[in-house]
Design a protein around this motif. Structure first.
Motif, PDB file in Angstrom:
ATOM      1  N   ASP A 219       0.838  -1.205   0.000  1.00 46.76           N
ATOM      2  CA  ASP A 219       0.000   0.000   0.000  1.00 46.76           C
ATOM      3  C   ASP A 219       0.869   1.249   0.000  1.00 46.76           C
ATOM      4  O   ASP A 219       0.501   2.280  -0.566  1.00 46.76           O
ATOM      5  CB  ASP A 219      -0.908   0.023   1.242  1.00 46.76           C
ATOM      6  CG  ASP A 219      -1.940  -1.096   1.214  1.00 46.76           C
ATOM      7  OD1 ASP A 219      -2.366  -1.468   0.108  1.00 46.76           O
ATOM      8  OD2 ASP A 219      -2.298  -1.598   2.296  1.00 46.76           O
ATOM      9  N   VAL A 220       2.019   1.153   0.661  1.00 47.60           N
ATOM     10  CA  VAL A 220       2.961   2.272   0.745  1.00 47.60           C
ATOM     11  C   VAL A 220       4.354   1.720   0.482  1.00 47.60           C
ATOM     12  O   VAL A 220       4.716   0.661   0.988  1.00 47.60           O
ATOM     13  CB  VAL A 220       2.933   2.929   2.148  1.00 47.60           C
ATOM     14  CG1 VAL A 220       3.857   4.142   2.186  1.00 47.60           C
ATOM     15  CG2 VAL A 220       1.525   3.332   2.538  1.00 47.60           C
ATOM     16  N   TRP A 221       5.125   2.442  -0.333  1.00 46.81           N
ATOM     17  CA  TRP A 221       6.507   2.034  -0.612  1.00 46.81           C
ATOM     18  C   TRP A 221       7.479   2.989   0.095  1.00 46.81           C
ATOM     19  O   TRP A 221       7.174   4.170   0.272  1.00 46.81           O
ATOM     20  CB  TRP A 221       6.793   2.057  -2.110  1.00 46.81           C
ATOM     21  CG  TRP A 221       6.055   1.025  -2.894  1.00 46.81           C
ATOM     22  CD1 TRP A 221       4.987   1.212  -3.727  1.00 46.81           C
ATOM     23  CD2 TRP A 221       6.328  -0.389  -2.925  1.00 46.81           C
ATOM     24  NE1 TRP A 221       4.585   0.024  -4.275  1.00 46.81           N
ATOM     25  CE2 TRP A 221       5.376  -0.981  -3.804  1.00 46.81           C
ATOM     26  CE3 TRP A 221       7.268  -1.204  -2.298  1.00 46.81           C
ATOM     27  CZ2 TRP A 221       5.358  -2.348  -4.062  1.00 46.81           C
ATOM     28  CZ3 TRP A 221       7.249  -2.569  -2.558  1.00 46.81           C
ATOM     29  CH2 TRP A 221       6.307  -3.128  -3.430  1.00 46.81           C
ATOM     30  N   PHE A 222       8.647   2.452   0.460  1.00 50.23           N
ATOM     31  CA  PHE A 222       9.641   3.258   1.148  1.00 50.23           C
ATOM     32  C   PHE A 222      11.010   3.151   0.470  1.00 50.23           C
ATOM     33  O   PHE A 222      11.327   2.139  -0.168  1.00 50.23           O
ATOM     34  CB  PHE A 222       9.828   2.795   2.601  1.00 50.23           C
ATOM     35  CG  PHE A 222       8.574   2.828   3.430  1.00 50.23           C
ATOM     36  CD1 PHE A 222       7.974   4.026   3.769  1.00 50.23           C
ATOM     37  CD2 PHE A 222       7.995   1.650   3.865  1.00 50.23           C
ATOM     38  CE1 PHE A 222       6.824   4.061   4.535  1.00 50.23           C
ATOM     39  CE2 PHE A 222       6.839   1.663   4.635  1.00 50.23           C
ATOM     40  CZ  PHE A 222       6.250   2.876   4.964  1.00 50.23           C
ATOM     41  N   VAL A 223      11.813   4.186   0.648  1.00 52.85           N
ATOM     42  CA  VAL A 223      13.243   4.084   0.373  1.00 52.85           C
ATOM     43  C   VAL A 223      13.810   3.058   1.358  1.00 52.85           C
ATOM     44  O   VAL A 223      13.522   3.135   2.557  1.00 52.85           O
ATOM     45  CB  VAL A 223      13.944   5.440   0.602  1.00 52.85           C
ATOM     46  CG1 VAL A 223      15.448   5.295   0.453  1.00 52.85           C
ATOM     47  CG2 VAL A 223      13.398   6.501  -0.332  1.00 52.85           C
ATOM     48  N   PRO A 224      14.579   2.069   0.906  1.00 50.24           N
ATOM     49  CA  PRO A 224      15.180   1.119   1.855  1.00 50.24           C
ATOM     50  C   PRO A 224      16.133   1.858   2.785  1.00 50.24           C
ATOM     51  O   PRO A 224      17.185   2.320   2.353  1.00 50.24           O
ATOM     52  CB  PRO A 224      15.935   0.141   0.938  1.00 50.24           C
ATOM     53  CG  PRO A 224      15.327   0.313  -0.412  1.00 50.24           C
ATOM     54  CD  PRO A 224      14.918   1.751  -0.494  1.00 50.24           C
ATOM     55  N   ALA A 225      15.762   1.984   4.038  1.00 50.12           N
ATOM     56  CA  ALA A 225      16.583   2.767   4.975  1.00 50.12           C
ATOM     57  C   ALA A 225      16.564   2.211   6.382  1.00 50.12           C
ATOM     58  O   ALA A 225      17.588   2.180   7.060  1.00 50.12           O
ATOM     59  CB  ALA A 225      16.107   4.227   4.987  1.00 50.12           C
TER      60      ALA A 225
END
Length: 603
Positions: free
Chosen positions: A527-533
């Motif tokens: 549903d939501v994507w993130f920068v891999p961090a």
């Protein structure tokens, strides 16, 4: 677009950013970067690199803009002649301060005659140096009146910016550039742009492992050429990329990998530190290359006792109970990572340092020397009789029975397990690399996962019911260094406290992306994507084959990857690890194979 003397119009950078953020292909991203670097004058290539990374200086210098969301919104309101409350309300609707700035800067502010006349006069063209220097002034503003200085500088910058430029300036200010560009992609582009071929990529990367400052490397390459980059030396005060380890759970297999004999040493449950000493000056750097000197004034004093004028050593900082002498878990040590009340924390959570390697001594680089020689050099400079500066417990072992016994001894002494290291002629220090010269032996992976893994948050699924308003589960991935990508291995929704669930959206908000990150390989649609961090520690019931996940896809069986069954968050946030230092795909494959081997033996 013509260059402005030895500068570059910031609009050129904004145009490239707009193109890059719309793609998911790493090849296309590299091509855009090559074109950008070729267009950039060598004198400012470092500034272009830093801005493209969304920072102002390398991580180890710890230069932060220190601009909160509310302060940025105040600056935007002042720059556009609007009420702060109106701008805050609009921001709540858009959720992207960059797009909001672009929209507001595209419209007249007051509609008055003066404003109309102002629009008739073309704005001065902002340059990369002007933007960079203004942001640096914001970062360096301290003391009384610092906040007003930051706002005034930002307002002035926004007033001179075109709408699209304002989008990227404000995203940079809040650390939300979100271009998805990895350091390795920048290294590829630098090699192609300034040497005409990726064949020099290894030379550029080796220099980066010695001096992990992409701006510095780029400027050296652009102005002095590949020979200058190839001759770059380790420098005290500049951290090198740390060597990393693989993981196995079978003593026989470990010894086989290491040629039948190894140096086994305790794997302490602490924070890895790279300590640099030059005279009475000491720097401390974390595994992520953050400057953590401020957090450990006691460790600084310990390092001053080293019997060398110049040295770079590695060790583990471990919290301990001064009454019993027993080592405390990593979570207790994390109380030391604070900005304020450092002296108080130092008394409440005393630490010891266990040194295990040395890479530089009195003008000599030791990275290409075998481990036994490095260990010998380390032993010479560690003073005897010190209570809080010690050598790691280690011994040479050549049989699986003794290796297992040493492992059990380490566990009983409060360690996570042991490190098994090659002592052969090729046992060099591989900066930034994960290989079979170092092998982690933590716990045996039998029918169930009894050991944890460190995975990267790459996506989330919205919560329902009691979890409405937060995330119901997180999509977790392992790192594949061969492709420099993150491959999914599980959805985790268990193990989070109510406090965790309340904090997750805020913690992850700076990393939200409108689409899947270019370095994330996933069959699932989050549903939501993130920068891999963000790295979390995960435990599970077992590792299984799965057609849903991409970790080890097609590497064990065609059409399936690996998944962690019944994953659970342990409560441990691994802020000490970069995403590229998370558990790798290869490690999970080895864990799976070890697990299957045990099942077969027991059947």
């Amino acid at each position: 677009m013509s260059q402005t003397g030895e500068d570059l119009p910031y609009s050129v950078l904004a145009d490239f950013y707009e193109k890059i953020e719309s793609i998911t292909s790493r090849i296309a991203m590299t091509d855009y970067l090559v074109a950008l670097f070729k267009k950039t004058p060598p004198s400012i290539i470092d500034k272009v690199i830093y801005l493209t990374q969304g920072q102002l200086r390398p991580d180890y210098e710890g230069v932060e803009l220190g601009v909160a969301e509310k302060l940025a919104l105040r600056a935007l309101a002042r720059a556009t002649g609007r009420h702060v409350k109106d701008v805050e309300d609009m921001y709540k609707q858009t959720g992207d301060i960059g797009l909001l700035a672009e929209k507001l800067m595209s419209t007249s502010r007051t509609g008055g005659l003066l404003d109309f006349i102002g629009t008739m006069e073309p704005k001065k063209e902002l340059t990369v140096s002007q933007v960079y220097n203004a942001l640096l002034r914001i970062a360096q503003a301290t003391g009384e009146g610092a906040q007003e200085t930051k706002i005034n500088t930002l307002v002035s910058l926004l007033k001179d910016a075109k709408p699209k430029e304002a989008r990227y300036i404000l995203r940079t200010v809040l650390g939300r550039l979100r271009l998805g560009i990895a350091d390795m992609t920048i290294l590829d582009a630098l090699a192609i742009a300034f040497t005409g071929s990726k064949n020099t990529r290894d030379i550029v990367e080796k220099a980066y492992t010695k001096h992990p400052d992409l701006g510095y490397i780029a400027k050296l390459l652009a102005s002095q050429g590949i020979d200058a980059v190839a001759s770059l030396k380790i420098e005290v005060g500049v951290p090198i990329l740390p060597m990393l380890a693989e993981r196995l759970s079978d003593p026989d297999e470990i010894l086989q990998k290491l040629g039948g004999k190894c140096l086994a040493e305790y794997k302490y449950d602490g924070e890895r530190v790279q300590a640099h000493k030059k005279g009475e000056k000491v720097w401390l750097f974390s595994r992520r290359l953050e400057n953590i000197t401020h957090h450990y004034p006691d460790v600084v004093e310990y390092m001053k006792q080293l019997k060398a004028d110049e040295a770079i050593v590695e060790g583990e900082i471990v919290a301990y109970n001064p009454d019993t002498g027993e080592m405390l878990p990593f979570q207790e040590l994390m109380h030391r990572r604070r900005k304020y009340d450092v002296d108080k924390a130092m008394k409440e959570y005393p630490v010891r340092v266990y040194l295990f390697d040395i890479v530089y001594l009195s003008g000599r680089e030791l990275i290409d020397e075998p481990l036994p020689d490095r260990r010998q050099n380390l032993e010479k400079i560690v003073p005897e009789g010190q209570e809080n500066l010690l050598l790691s417990s280690a011994k040479i072992i050549d049989n699986s029975k003794d290796l297992l016994h040493f492992f059990e001894q380490a566990i009983s002494d409060g360690c996570e397990g042991i490190m098994c290291k090659s002592i052969g002629p090729d046992s060099v220090y591989q900066m930034g690399a994960r290989g079979w010269l170092w092998i982690k032996f933590k716990r045996d992976y039998r029918l169930e996962m009894t050991d944890t893994v460190d995975l990267v948050v790459v996506g989330a699924f919205k919560g329902r019911g009691k979890r409405a308003g937060t995330y119901g589960a997180l999509l977790m991935a392992a790192y594949d260094p061969e492709t420099d990508t993150f491959k999914t291995v599980c959805k985790v929704g268990s193990g989070f406290t109510d406090e965790d669930l309340a904090n997750l959206p805020k913690m992850l908000e700076p990393y939200i992306l409108p689409h899947r990150h270019p370095r994330v390989f996933s069959k699932m649609e989050a549903d939501v994507w993130f920068v891999p961090a963000v790295v979390l520690e995960i435990i599970g019931a077992e590792i299984t084959l799965s057609p849903l996940h991409t970790c080890a896809l097609n590497k064990i069986e065609e059409g399936v990857g690996l998944a962690i069954r019944f994953p659970r968050f342990t409560g441990r946030y691994r802020f000490d690890k970069k995403p590229e230092q998370a558990t790798t795909e290869a490690e999970l494959i080895e864990m799976y194979k070890s697990q299957r081997k045990t099942i077969i033996q027991q059947s």
